[in-house]
Write a protein that holds these residues in place. Structure first.
Motif, PDB file in Angstrom:
ATOM      1  N   LYS A   1       0.763  -1.140   0.277  1.00  0.00           N
ATOM      2  CA  LYS A   1      -0.102  -0.534  -0.173  1.00  0.00           C
ATOM      3  C   LYS A   1       0.910   1.510  -0.049  1.00  0.00           C
ATOM      4  CE  LYS A   1      -3.189   2.019   2.779  1.00  0.00           C
ATOM      5  NZ  LYS A   1      -2.818   3.646   2.919  1.00  0.00           N
ATOM      6  N   GLU A   2       1.911   1.583   0.402  1.00  0.00           N
ATOM      7  CA  GLU A   2       2.527   2.194   0.949  1.00  0.00           C
ATOM      8  C   GLU A   2       3.719   2.197  -0.842  1.00  0.00           C
ATOM      9  OE1 GLU A   2       5.227   2.080   4.428  1.00  0.00           O
ATOM     10  OE2 GLU A   2       3.352   1.769   5.796  1.00  0.00           O
TER      11      GLU A   2
ATOM     12  N   GLU B   1       1.124   3.813  -3.532  1.00  0.00           N
ATOM     13  CA  GLU B   1       0.567   5.650  -2.989  1.00  0.00           C
ATOM     14  C   GLU B   1       1.617   6.233  -3.095  1.00  0.00           C
ATOM     15  OE1 GLU B   1      -0.409   4.806   1.029  1.00  0.00           O
ATOM     16  OE2 GLU B   1      -2.426   4.658   1.555  1.00  0.00           O
TER      17      GLU B   1
ATOM     18  N   GLY C   1       1.496   6.944  -6.867  1.00  0.00           N
ATOM     19  CA  GLY C   1       0.779   7.911  -7.499  1.00  0.00           C
ATOM     20  C   GLY C   1      -0.187   6.722  -7.689  1.00  0.00           C
TER      21      GLY C   1
ATOM     22  N   ASP D   1      -3.578   3.628  -7.429  1.00  0.00           N
ATOM     23  CA  ASP D   1      -4.624   3.436  -6.292  1.00  0.00           C
ATOM     24  C   ASP D   1      -3.929   2.267  -5.385  1.00  0.00           C
ATOM     25  OD1 ASP D   1      -5.945   5.928  -6.743  1.00  0.00           O
ATOM     26  OD2 ASP D   1      -7.856   5.042  -8.201  1.00  0.00           O
ATOM     27  N   ALA D   2      -4.324   2.621  -4.007  1.00  0.00           N
ATOM     28  CA  ALA D   2      -3.554   0.988  -3.272  1.00  0.00           C
ATOM     29  C   ALA D   2      -5.067  -0.163  -2.917  1.00  0.00           C
ATOM     30  CB  ALA D   2      -3.043   1.689  -1.986  1.00  0.00           C
ATOM     31  N   THR D   3      -5.070  -0.397  -4.188  1.00  0.00           N
ATOM     32  CA  THR D   3      -6.461  -1.710  -3.875  1.00  0.00           C
ATOM     33  C   THR D   3      -5.870  -2.988  -4.176  1.00  0.00           C
ATOM     34  OG1 THR D   3      -7.165  -1.726  -6.534  1.00  0.00           O
ATOM     35  CG2 THR D   3      -7.818   0.466  -4.419  1.00  0.00           C
TER      36      THR D   3
ATOM     37  N   TRP E   1      -3.098  -3.868  -5.785  1.00  0.00           N
ATOM     38  CA  TRP E   1      -1.520  -4.682  -5.249  1.00  0.00           C
ATOM     39  C   TRP E   1      -1.133  -6.395  -6.180  1.00  0.00           C
ATOM     40  CZ3 TRP E   1      -1.505  -7.641  -0.490  1.00  0.00           C
ATOM     41  CH2 TRP E   1      -0.518  -8.712  -0.590  1.00  0.00           C
TER      42      TRP E   1
END
Length: 236
Positions: free
Chosen positions: A212-213, A216, A219, A221-223, A227
């Motif tokens: 997630k980091e 992000e 730039g 979307d951390a879905t 992933w």
């Protein structure tokens, strides 16, 4: 009253009595047939109920194990099955997550169960995501909702999710096995969700919070589906 009238009445009464007796005799075979049909129907019903009960015992009687395997697999499991890298299906087709929930099973330790289902997934060409969660955890609830969604096959079709719920193993007084397995990839206990992508040997290759980091920072979307897709592109 004359003797003739009395004789006529007697003949009339005898005729009525005969008609009533004949009517009862005529009905008796039909009643017997109805009783026989009812007994036959009852026996068939009992037989069908017994067979159904036996079938349910065969499917559920052992308890525990891996939910999502065999006849009880959900629609999402069925759609995800056989979607390894070599599958020929349309990569843009929508599929559900290939989700398997690992529950306590008598006679099989969790470590053995994991090795078995991980080996099966690897043999099918699947990548494996191990998910530790708990019902009291709010982020876990949101993740559970996501696991009920559908996405293009190209994003999630090659991943099998092995989910372990804290409550399943706590209720069975087998949290030692749960924590032992978790420590393979994360020393800290009691925090959820923990989602780890593992390789063919069961080693940790990526973790959801770290991913997630990273996403992000890029730039993106951390879905979960992004992933999984990006990790495959990175060779994970």
């Amino acid at each position: 009253m004359s003797a003739a009238c009395l004789a006529a009445r007697a003949r009339l009464c005898a005729g009525v009595h005969w008609c009533q007796s004949a009517s009862r005799e005529a009905k008796r075979p039909r009643c017997e047939a109805s009783r026989a049909s009812l007994r036959e129907l009852r026996e068939k019903t009992w037989s069908a109920a017994w067979l159904l009960s036996a079938a349910l015992v065969l499917v559920w009687g052992c308890g525990g194990g891996v939910e999502g395997e065999g006849p009880g697999a959900s629609a999402a499991d069925a759609q995800g099955a056989g979607d390894g890298p070599g599958a020929q299906e349309d990569p843009g087709a929508l599929v559900g997550y290939d989700l398997r929930r690992l529950r306590p099973r008598q006679g099989e330790r969790l470590s053995q169960m994991f090795e078995r289902v991980h080996g099966e997934a690897t043999a099918e060409g699947k990548r494996v995501l191990v998910l530790f969660s708990a019902d009291w955890c709010e982020p876990c609830k949101r993740l559970d909702l996501e696991l009920g969604n559908m996405h293009p096959r190209s994003m999630i079709g090659d991943v099998r999710v092995l989910e372990l719920k804290e409550e399943d193993w706590k209720d069975a007084a087998r949290m030692d096995e749960f924590n032992e397995l978790r420590r393979r990839w994360e020393p800290a206990l009691g925090t959820y969700p923990l989602a780890v992508l593992v390789d063919a040997e069961g080693g940790r290759v990526d973790e959801m919070k770290e991913a997630k980091e990273r996403l992000e920072a890029e730039g993106v979307d951390a879905t979960l589906p992004l992933w999984l897709e990006s990790s495959r592109d990175r060779g994970v």
